[in-house]
Design a protein around this motif. Structure first.
Motif, PDB file in Angstrom:
ATOM      1  N   GLY A  45       0.778  -1.228   0.000  1.00 21.80           N
ATOM      2  CA  GLY A  45       0.000   0.000   0.000  1.00 21.80           C
ATOM      3  C   GLY A  45       0.808   1.274   0.000  1.00 21.80           C
ATOM      4  O   GLY A  45       0.252   2.357   0.205  1.00 21.80           O
ATOM      5  N   PHE A  46       2.106   1.192  -0.264  1.00 14.83           N
ATOM      6  CA  PHE A  46       2.937   2.388  -0.341  1.00 14.83           C
ATOM      7  C   PHE A  46       3.026   2.892  -1.784  1.00 14.83           C
ATOM      8  O   PHE A  46       3.024   2.098  -2.725  1.00 14.83           O
ATOM      9  N   ILE A  47       3.120   4.203  -1.918  1.00 16.26           N
ATOM     10  CA  ILE A  47       3.494   4.838  -3.176  1.00 16.26           C
ATOM     11  C   ILE A  47       4.911   5.375  -2.993  1.00 16.26           C
ATOM     12  O   ILE A  47       5.156   6.251  -2.152  1.00 16.26           O
ATOM     13  N   HIS A  48       5.852   4.834  -3.751  1.00 13.95           N
ATOM     14  CA  HIS A  48       7.254   5.241  -3.652  1.00 13.95           C
ATOM     15  C   HIS A  48       7.541   6.307  -4.699  1.00 13.95           C
ATOM     16  O   HIS A  48       7.213   6.122  -5.883  1.00 13.95           O
ATOM     17  N   LEU A  49       8.136   7.399  -4.274  1.00 17.96           N
ATOM     18  CA  LEU A  49       8.555   8.458  -5.181  1.00 17.96           C
ATOM     19  C   LEU A  49      10.067   8.388  -5.331  1.00 17.96           C
ATOM     20  O   LEU A  49      10.807   8.637  -4.370  1.00 17.96           O
ATOM     21  N   LEU A  50      10.516   7.995  -6.531  1.00 18.29           N
ATOM     22  CA  LEU A  50      11.940   7.844  -6.818  1.00 18.29           C
ATOM     23  C   LEU A  50      12.409   8.963  -7.738  1.00 18.29           C
ATOM     24  O   LEU A  50      11.635   9.493  -8.547  1.00 18.29           O
ATOM     25  N   SER A  51      13.666   9.286  -7.642  1.00 17.25           N
ATOM     26  CA  SER A  51      14.248  10.305  -8.513  1.00 17.25           C
ATOM     27  C   SER A  51      14.296   9.810  -9.953  1.00 17.25           C
ATOM     28  O   SER A  51      14.709   8.680 -10.221  1.00 17.25           O
ATOM     29  N   ARG A  52      13.892  10.680 -10.868  1.00 14.84           N
ATOM     30  CA  ARG A  52      13.992  10.324 -12.286  1.00 14.84           C
ATOM     31  C   ARG A  52      15.450  10.238 -12.733  1.00 14.84           C
ATOM     32  O   ARG A  52      15.762   9.568 -13.716  1.00 14.84           O
ATOM     33  N   GLU A  53      16.339  10.911 -12.015  1.00 17.55           N
ATOM     34  CA  GLU A  53      17.730  10.983 -12.451  1.00 17.55           C
ATOM     35  C   GLU A  53      18.548   9.764 -12.054  1.00 17.55           C
ATOM     36  O   GLU A  53      19.410   9.316 -12.809  1.00 17.55           O
ATOM     37  N   ASP A  54      18.287   9.189 -10.855  1.00 17.71           N
ATOM     38  CA  ASP A  54      19.119   8.072 -10.413  1.00 17.71           C
ATOM     39  C   ASP A  54      18.370   6.992  -9.632  1.00 17.71           C
ATOM     40  O   ASP A  54      18.971   6.023  -9.173  1.00 17.71           O
ATOM     41  N   GLY A  55      17.060   7.138  -9.452  1.00 11.98           N
ATOM     42  CA  GLY A  55      16.280   6.115  -8.755  1.00 11.98           C
ATOM     43  C   GLY A  55      16.341   6.199  -7.245  1.00 11.98           C
ATOM     44  O   GLY A  55      15.775   5.330  -6.559  1.00 11.98           O
ATOM     45  N   SER A  56      16.984   7.198  -6.693  1.00 13.88           N
ATOM     46  CA  SER A  56      17.053   7.323  -5.234  1.00 13.88           C
ATOM     47  C   SER A  56      15.680   7.662  -4.669  1.00 13.88           C
ATOM     48  O   SER A  56      14.836   8.270  -5.340  1.00 13.88           O
ATOM     49  N   ALA A  57      15.437   7.249  -3.419  1.00 17.69           N
ATOM     50  CA  ALA A  57      14.140   7.440  -2.788  1.00 17.69           C
ATOM     51  C   ALA A  57      13.962   8.892  -2.364  1.00 17.69           C
ATOM     52  O   ALA A  57      14.787   9.436  -1.618  1.00 17.69           O
ATOM     53  N   LEU A  58      12.872   9.514  -2.811  1.00 12.63           N
ATOM     54  CA  LEU A  58      12.591  10.904  -2.482  1.00 12.63           C
ATOM     55  C   LEU A  58      11.496  11.046  -1.434  1.00 12.63           C
ATOM     56  O   LEU A  58      11.503  11.978  -0.645  1.00 12.63           O
ATOM     57  N   ASN A  59      10.534  10.120  -1.446  1.00 15.31           N
ATOM     58  CA  ASN A  59       9.467  10.161  -0.455  1.00 15.31           C
ATOM     59  C   ASN A  59       8.686   8.851  -0.538  1.00 15.31           C
ATOM     60  O   ASN A  59       8.870   8.053  -1.461  1.00 15.31           O
ATOM     61  N   ARG A  60       7.809   8.646   0.451  1.00 13.87           N
ATOM     62  CA  ARG A  60       6.981   7.441   0.494  1.00 13.87           C
ATOM     63  C   ARG A  60       5.620   7.837   1.054  1.00 13.87           C
ATOM     64  O   ARG A  60       5.528   8.413   2.135  1.00 13.87           O
ATOM     65  N   LEU A  61       4.563   7.536   0.309  1.00 14.68           N
ATOM     66  CA  LEU A  61       3.205   7.897   0.698  1.00 14.68           C
ATOM     67  C   LEU A  61       2.464   6.653   1.153  1.00 14.68           C
ATOM     68  O   LEU A  61       2.636   5.576   0.567  1.00 14.68           O
ATOM     69  N   THR A  62       1.634   6.772   2.173  1.00 17.77           N
ATOM     70  CA  THR A  62       0.945   5.617   2.733  1.00 17.77           C
ATOM     71  C   THR A  62      -0.544   5.657   2.400  1.00 17.77           C
ATOM     72  O   THR A  62      -1.148   6.729   2.284  1.00 17.77           O
ATOM     73  N   THR A  63      -1.132   4.456   2.289  1.00 22.74           N
ATOM     74  CA  THR A  63      -2.574   4.329   2.084  1.00 22.74           C
ATOM     75  C   THR A  63      -3.121   3.414   3.188  1.00 22.74           C
ATOM     76  O   THR A  63      -2.754   3.561   4.341  1.00 22.74           O
ATOM     77  N   ASP A  64      -3.971   2.448   2.822  1.00 24.60           N
ATOM     78  CA  ASP A  64      -4.587   1.603   3.856  1.00 24.60           C
ATOM     79  C   ASP A  64      -3.858   0.275   4.069  1.00 24.60           C
ATOM     80  O   ASP A  64      -4.304  -0.563   4.844  1.00 24.60           O
TER      81      ASP A  64
END
Length: 386
Positions: A337-356
């Motif tokens: 249930g996570f939405i992972h936000l990765l950098s378009r430039e290198d794939g590094s983790a920028l943020n993580r959004l939670t749902t249910d």
């Protein structure tokens, strides 16, 4: 011209059980499934930088989702559907209902819409059209469909599991034409490829992209992204899967656990293909294509030639959705249930959004400035940048 220019957005069964079985393997390698003695453990999530900040703006609900849902966006309206036959149009700014209805039968594929007419396919092999929350027609199909109907130019187009493409009048449901292609013993119970580029209907037929005349269904061109291989039906299964990445006339797509490739739809010519072992669709920008492999490795390829730009294994075995390019990030959902936000430039983790926590049921979608996610339990979430 049948289609006006618009922005890019997305049985013949010898053995029906085999189709369902193959679909259940879509998140992993067909061969490793049988050879792996233990289930791989999902990668432990790492800390995120929080460079990209977003917050939950609203939430809504639809029925539980286990079919191949396509979240459709038209302007500020988001169309979603649930297993139980419920279909809803939501305001992407607030999450409030524009309208909500039921088609009276479990849904197998949807939702397609041009902003006026919405369409779904039921498990009873019926395509149902809805306008302003009211059913305006339904028509029987000769085979089940797992790809969301495509609505454009006053018509509803349906890609069925018997490799047929059907066109219906958007207001009356009158069948206009059918294009039938040779069938294969197995197909995926998964969303395929169906979109328009200019005045051409672009369809995934087995391992090929095909350009059809939307007026009569005649084939203008075909371009192979993958070909059948192996010695049995499972090994020879080849299908194009949604979502796709479109940049002008260039459409790039994934062939299930075989390859990715790009086609010039103006000429009907294949530009390049590269081996890729993934089961979900791809997305991209003018420089890169992004995709998730069956083991959860996330890759970026150069759009120009298909060479790899970067890879990251930080999300391995997390059962990832197809990606979505949004701002400086690539948004990818997982089975927790996570939405992972990765950098378009290198794939590094920028943020993580939670749902249910029930798992993301469909590839994330962007409506204006709002990131939309739908979970297996039927939660609909809208996230916006802070």
């Amino acid at each position: 011209m049948i289609f006006k220019p618009f922005r890019p957005l997305a049985s013949v069964l010898r053995a029906p059980l085999a189709i369902i079985f193959i679909a259940s393997l879509s998140g992993c390698s067909v061969f490793s499934f049988f050879s792996s003695p233990t289930k791989p453990q999902p990668a432990t999530l790492q800390a995120v930088s929080g460079v990209v900040s977003a917050k939950q703006a609203w939430t809504s609900r639809i029925g539980p989702v286990t079919f191949p849902l396509d979240i459709n966006v038209s302007g500020s309206t988001v169309f979603v559907a649930g297993n139980d036959g419920s279909v809803a149009a939501l305001d992407a700014r607030t999450g409030g209902d524009v309208w909500r209805t039921t088609v009276g039968a479990p849904i197998a594929a949807g939702v397609g819409s041009d902003g006026k007419v919405a369409a779904v396919v039921t498990q009873a092999n019926e395509v149902v059209a809805i306008q302003d929350g009211r059913e305006i027609w339904r028509q029987k199909l000769n085979a089940q469909a797992y790809t969301s109907p495509f609505v454009a130019g006053g018509r509803v187009f349906v890609l069925a599991a018997d490799r047929s493409v059907n066109a219906f009048d958007g207001q009356t449901g009158r069948k206009l034409w059918t294009q039938q292609r040779p069938t294969e013993p197995l197909v995926l119970r998964q969303s395929g490829v169906l979109l328009a580029v200019g005045d051409t209907l672009v369809v995934g037929l087995s391992g090929r992209l095909a350009g059809l005349n939307p007026s009569n269904g005649s084939i203008r061109w075909e371009a192979p992204i993958a070909s059948p291989r192996g010695i049995n039906d499972v090994e020879r299964l080849v299908d194009l899967v949604g979502r796709v990445s479109r940049d002008g006339d260039i459409v790039c797509a994934r062939a299930f656990q075989a390859s990715i490739g790009c086609v010039n739809t103006a000429r009907g010519s294949l530009l390049w293909t590269k081996p890729a072992n993934g089961a979900e669709g791809i997305h991209g920008d003018d420089r890169f294509l992004f995709g998730t492999e069956s083991d959860g490795v996330v890759l970026a390829w150069r759009r120009a030639d298909g060479e790899r730009a970067w890879t990251t294994d930080n999300l391995r075995y997390r059962h990832l959705t197809a990606p979505l390019v949004v701002g400086r990030s690539v948004a990818i959902g997982d089975s927790a249930g996570f939405i992972h936000l990765l950098s378009r430039e290198d794939g590094s983790a920028l943020n993580r959004l939670t749902t249910d926590g029930s798992g993301i049921a469909a590839a994330p979608t962007l409506a204006g400035n709002t990131l939309i996610a739908v979970t297996r339990n039927g939660g609909v979430y809208g996230f916006v940048p802070e």
